[in-house]
Design an enzyme around this catalytic site. Sequence first.
Site, short mmCIF file in Angstrom:
data_model
loop_
_atom_site.label_atom_id
_atom_site.label_comp_id
_atom_site.label_asym_id
_atom_site.label_seq_id
_atom_site.Cartn_x
_atom_site.Cartn_y
_atom_site.Cartn_z
N LEU A 38 0.86 -1.18 0.00
CA LEU A 38 0.00 0.00 0.00
C LEU A 38 0.90 1.23 0.00
O LEU A 38 1.93 1.26 0.68
CB LEU A 38 -0.90 0.02 1.24
CG LEU A 38 -2.16 -0.83 1.21
CD1 LEU A 38 -2.85 -0.80 2.58
CD2 LEU A 38 -3.14 -0.34 0.14
N ASP A 39 0.50 2.27 -0.73
CA ASP A 39 1.26 3.52 -0.75
C ASP A 39 1.32 4.11 0.66
O ASP A 39 0.41 3.87 1.48
CB ASP A 39 0.59 4.54 -1.67
CG ASP A 39 0.63 4.11 -3.13
OD1 ASP A 39 1.54 3.34 -3.48
OD2 ASP A 39 -0.24 4.55 -3.90
N PRO A 40 2.35 4.90 0.96
CA PRO A 40 2.42 5.56 2.27
C PRO A 40 1.16 6.36 2.60
O PRO A 40 0.71 6.38 3.75
CB PRO A 40 3.64 6.47 2.13
CG PRO A 40 4.52 5.76 1.16
CD PRO A 40 3.58 5.14 0.16
N ALA B 124 -1.83 5.66 1.84
CA ALA B 124 -3.00 4.79 2.04
C ALA B 124 -3.08 4.24 3.46
O ALA B 124 -2.09 4.12 4.16
CB ALA B 124 -2.96 3.64 1.05
#
Length: 312
Positions: A47-49, A51
């Site tokens: 997951l992106d930071p 998110a």
Amino acid sequence: MGRKRKFGRLIDGVLIIDKPAGMTSNDVVQKAKRLYFANKTGHTGALDPLATGVLPLCFGEATKFSQYLLDANKTYLSTFRIGMTTDTADADGKVLKEVDASALTLAQVETAITPYRGDIKQIPPMYSALKKDGQPLYKLAREGIEVERAARAVTIFNYEIKDFRGGEIAEVDVLVECSKGTYIRSLAEDLGRDLGFGAHVATLRRTQAGPFSIEQATTFDALETERGDERAEVLDHHLLPMDTPVAQLAAVELDQNSGFYFSRGQPVIVNQVYRIGDEGDTVRVFQDTGEFLGVGDITDDGRVAPKRLVVS
């Protein structure tokens, strides 16, 4: 020189974390590893930071089955900000352009997202972990280098507008149910481009990953409070069984003799195996004592051949 020795407890299982914003998926892995004093930990899809939300972590032997969760469908709640473009296609990036989106209507947004439902081709963003000649794209992007990316087939099972707020910078809240490999940032970029205003992801929350929902997830704050000054074992009750990533597969049970040979890499006869699957199907395999031995494939002669084994 010998291999570096790994320290930590040999524990097996799956932990469902509600990932906090600002952490990379690797940050989450390392924090969980320290909290549990675990020997081996891995995540099941980054997951992106920016998110938050469902991030299953696998410990020990469960990491052997993490691919099944990587391949699972996902569900997201996201807010797209329309009228502002960033270099990363999300709120963590540098603003590149702003356009007055005051004239935008809900009906226009609904019309624009319609082509992105179902089976679509999607071009991955430059700020992604995909690699080009061994280099992650995000590293190239940080150097100002943009390379051609091949479009990839994904499926958007549901793409639904939950709320719309007009203005110079408009916002739309969306629910997206999608197949593995879908980039929500690309959906935002495509929507903004098609509307003529540009767009980026302002917030992103994963609410479902395969069989796991946000209701099952625990937070680091809760785990840290529960552990306090206690030993890591006090948190073990949060771990799901190591076969959880493959729980959707049919199960077969072996007697002691067959279990012995299966666990040593040999195909074994399973009575009436075709009642639970067809040739080539993968099944979970258990000892008759309840011990999970791994997964195997049904062969053309009715046996089950080991595919991925658990080491006790």
